[in-house]
Design an enzyme around this catalytic site. Sequence first.
Site, PDB file in Angstrom:
ATOM      1  N   ASP A   1       0.779  -1.447   0.499  1.00 48.99           N
ATOM      2  CA  ASP A   1      -0.102  -0.144   0.174  1.00 48.99           C
ATOM      3  C   ASP A   1       1.270   1.691   0.083  1.00 48.99           C
ATOM      4  O   ASP A   1       1.943   1.318   0.470  1.00 48.99           O
ATOM      5  CB  ASP A   1      -0.532   0.196   1.049  1.00 48.99           C
TER       6      ASP A   1
ATOM      7  N   ASP B   1      -1.360  -0.757   6.292  1.00 41.59           N
ATOM      8  CA  ASP B   1      -1.625  -0.163   7.603  1.00 41.59           C
ATOM      9  C   ASP B   1      -3.033   0.104   8.151  1.00 41.59           C
ATOM     10  O   ASP B   1      -3.609   0.464   9.092  1.00 41.59           O
ATOM     11  CB  ASP B   1      -0.870   0.865   7.929  1.00 41.59           C
TER      12      ASP B   1
ATOM     13  N   ASP C   1      -7.488  -1.956   4.306  1.00 40.35           N
ATOM     14  CA  ASP C   1      -6.610  -2.399   3.985  1.00 40.35           C
ATOM     15  C   ASP C   1      -6.960  -4.093   4.208  1.00 40.35           C
ATOM     16  O   ASP C   1      -5.976  -5.151   3.900  1.00 40.35           O
ATOM     17  CB  ASP C   1      -4.514  -2.356   3.789  1.00 40.35           C
TER      18      ASP C   1
END
Length: 287
Positions: A38, A232, A236
């Site tokens: 990410d 995080d 996600d």
Amino acid sequence: ATPTSIMVGTGKAAESGILFKGGEHLERTHQLNTIVLDKTGTITKGKPEVTNFTADDETLQLLASAEKGSEHPLAEAIVAYAMEMEIRLIEVDNFSAIPGQGIEALIAGNSIIVGNRNLMNDHQVEIGEAEQELMKFELAGKTAMLIAINGLYKGTVAVADTIKETAPEAIRQLKEQGLEVVMLTGDNERTGQAIAKQVGIDSVIAQVLPKEKADKVKEIQSQGKKVAMVGDGINDAPALATADIGIAIGTGTEVAIEAADVTILGGELLLIPKAIKISHETIKNIR
Ligand code: ADP
Ligand code: MG
């Protein structure tokens, strides 16, 4: 696999701040060949700051008042900027977040929308010449958000997030270990590419809606890849659960940690190649 060597491996990992939920996850880490990261909060520090604002104080007041209702790091940056400018926030009558696109709010009889091009398109807001400026910000790796009040484009707010210092080295090590490294982001293609270039990632999947992140992981898996997903945020969590190995990083929201197989304490990206190294050493000892 001998339980003892697995225990030694997970113990060694834990000492470095790499928490495997179970021994089987250490074994599965050994099989990975693709790592998806990410962008915000994983590759970058996740503490964006406003670098450019192209409208007047009145717009800033409505903008910051509206963003006060959002928990997004982008919103925090905008509110902090308004505080610095000594802008007084006013009451918001109606607020909603549009995942992956922006926000909308009603303030003192004014409707305000803030977000990306798609959001402006959906509301038939003409941005005209602003497109040029937007591209300029994006090529610099900034996230530019468009502001419209009562259906009219008012200006742009650009925000920059810095990459973690050790990100380029961590990516280099992962590549050296033979992994394919991919960046996944809700941000636009240009911003994503600019940040990817800074850290040495060649492959970017951009403008992914939060609910689509897990689908992207599935897509890569369907090409026969063994995928680790590193993230995080709450956004996600489904992707972390879908991946062969989900890695929660940073202070990590509870939800992300719960969905993950591995938690990296403190957000240090170098611990990811380290986890891979430990898995290789452990499996070698088993054979
Ligand atoms: P990321 O994956 O980088 O965390 P998100 O999916 O959360 O990104 O957001 C994608 C895009 O939606 C942002 O780049 C921004 O353009 C827009 N956006 C999200 N939240 C906000 C907000 N609070 N205010 C304005 N724009 C926002
Ligand atoms: Mg994020």
